[in-house]
Design an enzyme around this catalytic site. Structure first.
Site, PDB file in Angstrom:
ATOM      1  NE  ARG A 116       7.780   6.402  -6.432  1.00 47.33           N
ATOM      2  CZ  ARG A 116       7.501   5.597  -7.449  1.00 47.33           C
ATOM      3  NH1 ARG A 116       8.382   4.684  -7.831  1.00 47.33           N
ATOM      4  NH2 ARG A 116       6.355   5.669  -8.077  1.00 47.33           N
ATOM      5  CE1 TYR A 263       9.529  16.341  -4.026  1.00 48.47           C
ATOM      6  CE2 TYR A 263       9.408  15.287  -6.169  1.00 48.47           C
ATOM      7  CZ  TYR A 263       8.821  16.044  -5.168  1.00 48.47           C
ATOM      8  OH  TYR A 263       7.532  16.496  -5.334  1.00 48.47           O
ATOM      9  CE  LYS A 272       4.886   4.944  -1.967  1.00 42.49           C
ATOM     10  NZ  LYS A 272       4.508   5.779  -3.062  1.00 42.49           N
ATOM     11  CG  HIS A 292       1.387   1.931  -3.588  1.00 43.08           C
ATOM     12  ND1 HIS A 292       1.578   2.207  -4.919  1.00 43.08           N
ATOM     13  CD2 HIS A 292       1.466   3.133  -2.959  1.00 43.08           C
ATOM     14  CE1 HIS A 292       1.767   3.509  -5.088  1.00 43.08           C
ATOM     15  NE2 HIS A 292       1.691   4.092  -3.919  1.00 43.08           N
ATOM     16  CB  SER A 314       2.645   6.491  -8.381  1.00 41.01           C
ATOM     17  OG  SER A 314       3.375   5.623  -7.547  1.00 41.01           O
ATOM     18  CB  ALA A 315       0.040  10.089 -10.137  1.00 41.74           C
ATOM     19  CB  CYS A 316      -3.842   5.820 -10.178  1.00 41.81           C
ATOM     20  SG  CYS A 316      -2.793   5.594 -11.624  1.00 41.81           S
ATOM     21  CG  ASP A 339       1.450   6.417  -0.818  1.00 39.33           C
ATOM     22  OD1 ASP A 339       0.923   6.426  -1.944  1.00 39.33           O
ATOM     23  OD2 ASP A 339       2.657   6.225  -0.639  1.00 39.33           O
ATOM     24  NE  ARG A 430       4.388  13.045  -5.398  1.00 37.81           N
ATOM     25  CZ  ARG A 430       3.527  12.016  -5.409  1.00 37.81           C
ATOM     26  NH1 ARG A 430       2.786  11.761  -4.366  1.00 37.81           N
ATOM     27  NH2 ARG A 430       3.422  11.248  -6.474  1.00 37.81           N
ATOM     28  N   GLY A 555     -15.966  12.810  -5.858  1.00 36.00           N
ATOM     29  CA  GLY A 555     -17.043  12.569  -4.893  1.00 36.00           C
ATOM     30  C   GLY A 555     -18.078  11.564  -5.387  1.00 36.00           C
TER      31      GLY A 555
HETATM   32  P1  GTP Z   1       0.597   8.961  -5.282  1.00 37.19           P
HETATM   33  O1  GTP Z   1       0.712   9.928  -4.161  1.00 37.19           O
HETATM   34  O2  GTP Z   1       1.585   9.190  -6.369  1.00 37.19           O
HETATM   35  O3  GTP Z   1       0.623   7.541  -4.838  1.00 37.19           O
HETATM   36  O4  GTP Z   1      -0.812   9.288  -6.026  1.00 37.19           O
HETATM   37  P2  GTP Z   1      -2.325   8.989  -5.632  1.00 37.19           P
HETATM   38  O5  GTP Z   1      -2.674   7.598  -6.015  1.00 37.19           O
HETATM   39  O6  GTP Z   1      -2.567   9.385  -4.232  1.00 37.19           O
HETATM   40  O7  GTP Z   1      -3.139   9.942  -6.629  1.00 37.19           O
HETATM   41  P3  GTP Z   1      -3.965  11.292  -6.325  1.00 37.19           P
HETATM   42  O8  GTP Z   1      -5.181  11.040  -5.486  1.00 37.19           O
HETATM   43  O9  GTP Z   1      -3.030  12.329  -5.861  1.00 37.19           O
HETATM   44  O10 GTP Z   1      -4.478  11.648  -7.785  1.00 37.19           O
HETATM   45  C1  GTP Z   1      -3.591  11.870  -8.848  1.00 37.19           C
HETATM   46  C2  GTP Z   1      -4.298  12.585  -9.961  1.00 37.19           C
HETATM   47  O11 GTP Z   1      -5.469  11.856 -10.366  1.00 37.19           O
HETATM   48  C3  GTP Z   1      -4.772  13.976  -9.591  1.00 37.19           C
HETATM   49  O12 GTP Z   1      -4.504  14.851 -10.657  1.00 37.19           O
HETATM   50  C4  GTP Z   1      -6.242  13.810  -9.401  1.00 37.19           C
HETATM   51  O13 GTP Z   1      -6.947  14.995  -9.653  1.00 37.19           O
HETATM   52  C5  GTP Z   1      -6.599  12.692 -10.380  1.00 37.19           C
HETATM   53  N1  GTP Z   1      -7.797  11.925  -9.929  1.00 37.19           N
HETATM   54  C6  GTP Z   1      -7.980  11.389  -8.695  1.00 37.19           C
HETATM   55  N2  GTP Z   1      -9.205  10.798  -8.598  1.00 37.19           N
HETATM   56  C7  GTP Z   1      -9.803  10.949  -9.807  1.00 37.19           C
HETATM   57  C8  GTP Z   1     -11.069  10.554 -10.343  1.00 37.19           C
HETATM   58  O14 GTP Z   1     -11.909   9.928  -9.690  1.00 37.19           O
HETATM   59  N3  GTP Z   1     -11.319  10.877 -11.650  1.00 37.19           N
HETATM   60  C9  GTP Z   1     -10.400  11.565 -12.407  1.00 37.19           C
HETATM   61  N4  GTP Z   1     -10.723  11.845 -13.663  1.00 37.19           N
HETATM   62  N5  GTP Z   1      -9.201  11.971 -11.935  1.00 37.19           N
HETATM   63  C10 GTP Z   1      -8.895  11.663 -10.657  1.00 37.19           C
HETATM   64  C1  SPV Z   2       4.318   7.411  -5.326  1.00 40.37           C
HETATM   65  O1  SPV Z   2       5.035   7.589  -6.320  1.00 40.37           O
HETATM   66  O2  SPV Z   2       3.559   6.420  -5.232  1.00 40.37           O
HETATM   67  C2  SPV Z   2       4.334   8.390  -4.230  1.00 40.37           C
HETATM   68  C3  SPV Z   2       5.345   9.443  -4.287  1.00 40.37           C
HETATM   69  O3  SPV Z   2       3.567   8.291  -3.292  1.00 40.37           O
HETATM   70  S1  SPV Z   2       6.884   8.985  -3.619  1.00 40.37           S
HETATM   71  O4  SPV Z   2       6.845   9.203  -2.191  1.00 40.37           O
HETATM   72  O5  SPV Z   2       7.893   9.805  -4.255  1.00 40.37           O
HETATM   73  O6  SPV Z   2       7.102   7.570  -3.860  1.00 40.37           O
HETATM   74 MN    MN Z   3       2.048   6.504  -3.613  1.00 38.72          MN
END
Ligand code: GTP
Ligand code: SPV
Ligand code: MN
Length: 646
Positions: A116, A263, A272, A292, A314-316, A339, A430, A555
């Protein structure tokens, strides 16, 4: 080219294009009367367009006049259509089949179009203050990019006229949420990207059923998307126009216009752009919440099932928590969404949530049998992978999946050289997978009324200072926790990694209106007769001195959920601290975990929190100012007092 004939028909006559161009080049939302005048006697309805309601048809016709595609195709969502799109994309070089799996595909984007682009994402309104808190009037705001109506029209006029020449325009009628649910909303995305069409078919309910629904209620969000390309350039496998990319929203007109990127959230406009940016505006107007957040169902060993929603940036970790395999015996987790949550109090005062999406657009790196076996069991059928690495036997690989196989092709299509230390898969690579393939999809995930929410989790990547879990003392304290969320930057957008950014409610890039008003909307949720969910802040990402995660995560996060649910049941398994309620000593089930530094995991360093309070004050003052509800200042002063006295 037989399948091309099946998909397409010649567009409207040329003189129509000329006559309407003047009107359409200004913007898509110009007056109906002007359009009708321009269109009078010119458009002969084609069989496909004739199936659309007059409003949708008018939108399509204006888009055609503006973008001048060679063909128009109205998507019906059928299997035959999907197969034809796949064939076309193979032919155009956008997709490669992954023979190792069933109906799986690999897309490699242009290396300049991988995430994004927040800096080029704008919200338009008459008044800047509708979008940007008053403290940033006339300046750049961290909480929303404002664009004035004239600049919006100019941005469209500079990019869109003729931008689909020689291409097919696809019309995608889609529903966010189950078709016909009172919580769902409809959109129509017009795009010249077959990749977007195919992905929208996975991520939303799309096609004929939505055309039918539109006949009953003709309201929809207009979404126009073009991949763009420099004039005269040849069409590569991934056309895009990164230097001129722009993503525009005009909430007052229910309109989204996106140019230059193919993308993710830039181009799958239901996600979004609609479900969060426009969604948050609709939610405020209609008294609900567009967030979100993942939604997950948890059944405890006593057989009681509760649902929680969780906002992480995002990605957390949303997808991971939504598909978690609990390490605690007797617990069962089922996934509703990973999401986005649309939530509304029902007439019994219960907060009900739906997942407006129909698929998962999940981060690939880090997904493995060890971390997320459920995702691994979901993604190897009917999936488009984007920017992952390809194995010699026609499979996929990414960092964190396990040992790298020999002879990998990296996400740029080059043989991968591990010694160079560049990743084989892009960090924001992704998978795009139908939600109903998830083996733990919840039985009620498509329930029209939504699932009842017992608790809301907030969280981010906080390497230091922030305990594993804190319960808010009350609703306003919970709202304060949301408003003061911070997290380390990730690869999901264009920010440099490792800086801890403010990301209130995990919505910083997704607010559709003034953040101060957003907080006020949250503060207005408590009403007589409503059962408010409890609010918690979690942090799976605290690190020790050596930079190692203190908490095993994944887990084992079930152990935190166990405590959360026991708190929801009113069990006194907590202790009061300056930050809020923490697990009482011994209350968090850590059985079988091996050595853990619980002290550091739960410590509340005084100096850190004094600084954090200063940092929050600075943020509130510099980014929000007068628009921030007084309640947030009161919560900040409570925090400061608590810390000072600790
Ligand atoms: P978006 O799709 O961008 O919104 O991301 P998301 O919030 O769905 O994040 P996602 O679950 O894909 O996790 C992103 C990254 O964080 C990955 O590399 C995971 O392996 C890592 N991750 C997720 N949960 C944990 C956790 O409990 N501990 C750790 N250390 N890493 C984690
Ligand atoms: C995010 O960035 O929170 C995502 C990926 O879920 S995107 O759909 O590109 O916004
Ligand atoms: Mn997201």
């Amino acid at each position: 080219m037989r399948f091309l004939k099946m998909l397409h028909f010649k567009t409207v006559p040329e003189d129509y294009v000329k006559k309407t161009a003047q009107c359409a080049q200004v913007a898509l939302s110009c007056s109906r009367a002007a359009h009708q005048a321009a269109l009078r006697g010119v458009v002969k309805p084609t069989p496909q367009l004739a199936t659309l309601t007059p409003k949708v048809r008018a939108f399509v016709e204006r888009s055609v006049a503006l973008c001048e595609p060679e063909h128009v195709h109205v998507c019906d969502g059928s299997e035959a259509e999907a197969s034809a799109l796949l064939q076309l994309m193979q032919q155009q070089g956008t997709l490669r089949q992954l023979p190792k799996y069933e109906n799986c595909w690999l897309a490699r984007t242009d290396p300049a179009d991988v995430a994004r682009v927040e800096s080029r994402t704008f919200i338009c309104s008459e008044k800047e203050r509708d979008v940007v808190p008053v403290a940033r009037a006339g300046q750049k705001s961290a909480l929303g990019n404002y664009i004035a109506p004239l600049d919006y029209d100019k941005a469209v006029a500079e990019r869109f006229p003729g931008c689909m020449r020689g291409r097919t325009m696809y019309v995608i009628p889609f529903s966010m949420g189950p078709v016909g649910s009172p919580l769902s909303k409809i959109g129509v995305e017009v795009t010249d990207s077959p990749y977007v069409v195919y992905s929208m078919r996975t991520m939303t309910r799309m096609g004929a059923s939505v055309v039918d629904a539109l006949r009953k209620d003709e309201h929809f969000v207009r979404c126009l998307h073009a991949v763009g390309r420099p004039a005269g350039a040849a069409t590569p496998g991934w056309p895009c126009d990164p230097p001129r990319t722009i993503i525009l929203h005009r909430p007052a007109d229910n309109e989204i216009i996106s140019y230059g990127s193919g993308y993710g959230g830039n181009s799958l406009l239901g996600k979004k752009c609609f479900a969060l940016r426009l969604g948050s505006v609709l939610a405020r107007r209609e008294g609900w919440l567009a967030e979100h957040m993942l939604i997950v169902g948890i059944t405890d060993p006593k057989g009681r099932k509760r649902y929680i929603a969780a906002a992480f940036p995002s990605a957390c970790g949303k997808t991971n928590l939504a598909m978690m395999t609990p390490s605690l015996p007797g617990y069962k987790v089922e996934c509703v969404g990973d999401d986005i949550a649309w939530m509304k109090f029902d007439d019994k005062g219960v907060l009900r949530a739906i997942n407006p999406e129909n698929g998962f657009f999940g981060v690939a790196p880090g997904t493995s049998e060890a971390t997320n076996p459920i995702a691994m069991a979901s993604v190897f059928r009917n999936t488009v992978f984007t920017n992952v690495a390809e194995t010699a036997d026609g499979g996929v690989w990414w960092e964190g999946m396990g040992d790298a196989p020999q002879a990998l092709i990296d996400w740029k299509g080059q043989p991968w050289d591990p010694s160079k230390k560049t990743p084989a898969a892009h960090p924001n690579s992704r998978f795009c997978t139908p939600a109903d393939q998830c083996p733990i999809i919840d039985g009620d995930w498509e329930s029209a009324e939504g699932v009842p929410i017992s608790a809301i989790l907030l969280g981010g990547r906080r390497p230091a200072g922030v305990p594993l879990v804190v319960e808010a003392r009350d609703w306003n304290h919970g709202v304060f926790m949301g408003a003061t969320m911070r997290s380390e930057a990730t690869a999901a957008a264009e920010h440099a990694g490792k800086v801890v950014m403010h990301d209130p409610f995990a919505m910083r890039p997704f607010f559709g209106y003034n953040f101060g008003e957003y907080v006020r909307h949250w503060l207005a949720m408590p009403r007589a007769g409503r059962q408010l969910p409890k609010v918690f802040h979690v942090n799976w990402f605290r690190k020790d001195q050596q930079g190692k995660f203190l908490w095993p995560g994944f887990g084992d996060n079930a152990r935190v959920l166990d405590w959360v649910l026991r708190r929801c049941d009113g069990e006194p398994c907590h202790q009061d601290t300056p930050l809020g309620l923490l697990p009482a000593p011994g209350a968090l089930n850590t059985e079988g975990l091996g050595p853990l530094n619980m002290e550091e995991l739960f410590s509340i360093p005084r100096d850190f929190w004094m600084q954090e309070a200063d940092c929050i004050e600075k943020y509130f003052t510099e980014e929000v100012g007068e628009d921030l509800p007084q309640e947030m200042w009161e919560e900040l002063s409570k925090l400061r007092n608590n810390i000072q006295q600790s």
